[in-house]
Design an enzyme around this catalytic site. Structure first.
Site, mmCIF file in Angstrom:
data_model
loop_
_atom_site.group_PDB
_atom_site.id
_atom_site.type_symbol
_atom_site.label_atom_id
_atom_site.label_comp_id
_atom_site.label_asym_id
_atom_site.label_seq_id
_atom_site.Cartn_x
_atom_site.Cartn_y
_atom_site.Cartn_z
ATOM 1 N N SER A 70 0.869 -1.172 0.000
ATOM 2 C CA SER A 70 0.000 0.000 0.000
ATOM 3 C C SER A 70 0.903 1.218 0.000
ATOM 4 O O SER A 70 0.985 1.956 0.977
ATOM 5 C CB SER A 70 -0.932 0.009 1.212
ATOM 6 O OG SER A 70 -1.835 1.104 1.130
ATOM 7 N N MET A 71 1.618 1.384 -1.119
ATOM 8 C CA MET A 71 2.620 2.441 -1.220
ATOM 9 C C MET A 71 1.990 3.834 -1.187
ATOM 10 O O MET A 71 2.531 4.754 -0.584
ATOM 11 C CB MET A 71 3.433 2.274 -2.502
ATOM 12 C CG MET A 71 4.141 0.926 -2.629
ATOM 13 S SD MET A 71 5.356 0.634 -1.341
ATOM 14 C CE MET A 71 6.618 1.818 -1.811
ATOM 15 N N LEU A 73 1.371 5.798 -3.937
ATOM 16 C CA LEU A 73 1.942 6.639 -5.001
ATOM 17 C C LEU A 73 3.034 7.600 -4.522
ATOM 18 O O LEU A 73 3.012 8.798 -4.842
ATOM 19 C CB LEU A 73 0.842 7.445 -5.712
ATOM 20 C CG LEU A 73 -0.083 6.683 -6.649
ATOM 21 C CD1 LEU A 73 -1.118 7.631 -7.264
ATOM 22 C CD2 LEU A 73 0.691 5.980 -7.755
ATOM 23 N N CYS A 131 -4.590 2.810 -9.543
ATOM 24 C CA CYS A 131 -3.897 2.619 -8.269
ATOM 25 C C CYS A 131 -4.908 2.335 -7.166
ATOM 26 O O CYS A 131 -5.806 3.147 -6.917
ATOM 27 C CB CYS A 131 -3.075 3.844 -7.894
ATOM 28 S SG CYS A 131 -2.218 3.623 -6.312
ATOM 29 N N GLY A 220 2.326 -10.777 -7.737
ATOM 30 C CA GLY A 220 3.044 -12.045 -7.754
ATOM 31 C C GLY A 220 2.196 -13.206 -8.229
ATOM 32 O O GLY A 220 1.247 -13.036 -8.999
ATOM 33 N N GLY A 248 1.670 -9.047 -14.363
ATOM 34 C CA GLY A 248 1.101 -9.802 -13.244
ATOM 35 C C GLY A 248 1.612 -11.220 -13.161
ATOM 36 O O GLY A 248 1.366 -12.020 -14.062
ATOM 37 N N GLY A 249 2.371 -11.510 -12.109
ATOM 38 C CA GLY A 249 2.802 -12.877 -11.852
ATOM 39 C C GLY A 249 3.913 -13.383 -12.738
ATOM 40 O O GLY A 249 4.056 -14.593 -12.914
ATOM 41 N N THR A 271 6.743 -7.624 -8.911
ATOM 42 C CA THR A 271 7.166 -8.265 -7.667
ATOM 43 C C THR A 271 8.510 -8.978 -7.811
ATOM 44 O O THR A 271 9.408 -8.821 -6.974
ATOM 45 C CB THR A 271 6.092 -9.259 -7.194
ATOM 46 O OG1 THR A 271 4.894 -8.539 -6.858
ATOM 47 C CG2 THR A 271 6.561 -10.033 -5.970
#
EC number: 1.3.98.1
Length: 311
Positions: A70-71, A73, A131, A220, A248-249, A271
């Site tokens: 939960s950066m 931005l 986001c 991930g 994604g992943g 990730t």
């Protein structure tokens, strides 16, 4: 010779792999490290109108199957990143780049894009409509009417190549509705997907990140099936002029291969890049090339979008 080269709009890239916005792209030094790697391009941190500190820490955690963040931005402001990519494009040996931006309101987004339109920057812009980690700010791309209104305004004055970063959709009807909107506009690409919003990871009896009482975007391994579904759904529905970027992943060449098989023209890594660093691009490129060679594919176009269905 097996090639992982690709194109987005009129821009040619010698490799289809790159970072995802938010990962290894906060500073000029990080961007230069991606530039010097095997990656075909980089995308900047999503730049806002003014610099942001983001959410309180701890705001990121690796997990057994990926990550949660939960950066909020955090960034140095869009002008910082615009200056970097504008300066780099003067070097003929430089790769083509993606500048990621968004405002905290529709008005701020327009202010940013009008400034980019008036600037010397000639590269691609990735408009972040997805986001999930800014408190009080919903993911715009889930509001189809607001998204349509914003794109209509933007393309009344913005003439440079622009694409959108999308959240994951989960309903077939939503794929149809979103594509019907996006197909009205001269988008260069659609990036599928941002992290799955508002997951929760627990260690013993406590959440692992601080913001939003532990709720955060999931990345991930968790999200690869959802990402592949979004890539393929929009590949089937969007105009052929709108390229798909798969995110994604992705942590192996096989993962990248599957994104391309579903229709992606480029593949972003988040990730796994955070965990492994820029050397990951060399490893995954080699793994992807080995898969292509084994299957007799010389270029990405030999198999891109050629996902097979059960008879």
């Amino acid at each position: 010779m097996v090639s992982t080269a690709t194109k987005i709009a009129t821009f040619a890239f010698n490799n289809c792999l790159m970072n995802a916005a938010g990962v290894y792209c906060m500073t000029k030094e990080e961007l230069l490290a991606i530039e010097a790697s095997e990656a075909g391009s980089f995308v900047t941190k999503t730049g806002t109108l003014a610099p942001r500190q983001g959410n309180p820490e701890p705001r990121y955690a690796d997990t057994a199957l990926g990550s949660i963040n939960s950066m909020g931005l955090p960034n140095h402001g869009y002008q910082y990143y615009l200056d970097i990519v504008t300066e780099m494009q003067k070097d003929q040996a430089s790769k083509h780049h993606f500048l990621s931006v968004v405002g905290m309101s529709a008005e701020e987004t327009e202010t940013i894009l009008k400034a980019i339109q008036a600037s010397d920057y000639q590269g691609l812009v990735e408009l972040n409509l997805s986001c999930p980690n800014v408190p009080g700010k919903p993911q715009l791309a889930y509001d189809f009417e607001a998204t349509d209104q914003l794109l209509k305004k933007i393309f009344s004055y913005y003439t440079k190549p622009l694409g959108i970063k999308l959240p994951p959709y989960f309903d077939i009807v939503h794929f149809d509705q979103a594509a019907a909107i996006f197909n009205q506009y001269p988008l260069a690409f659609a990036n599928c997907v941002n992290s799955i919003g508002n997951g929760l990871v627990i260690d013993d009896e406590q959440v692992v990140i601080k913001p939003k009482n532990g709720f955060g975007g999931i990345g991930g391994d968790y999200i690869k099936p959802t990402a592949l579904a979004n890539v393929h759904a929009f590949y089937q529905r969007l105009n052929s002029s709108i390229q798909i970027i798969g995110t994604g992943g992705v942590k192996t060449g096989r993962d990248a291969f599957e994104h391309i098989l579903c229709g992606a023209a480029m593949v972003q890594i988040g990730t796994a890049l955070h965990q492994e660093g820029p050397a990951i691009f060399k490893r995954i490129t080699k793994e992807l090339q080995d898969i292509m060679a084994e299957k007799g594919y010389q270029t990405l176009d030999d198999f891109r979008g050629q996902l097979q269905y059960k008879p």
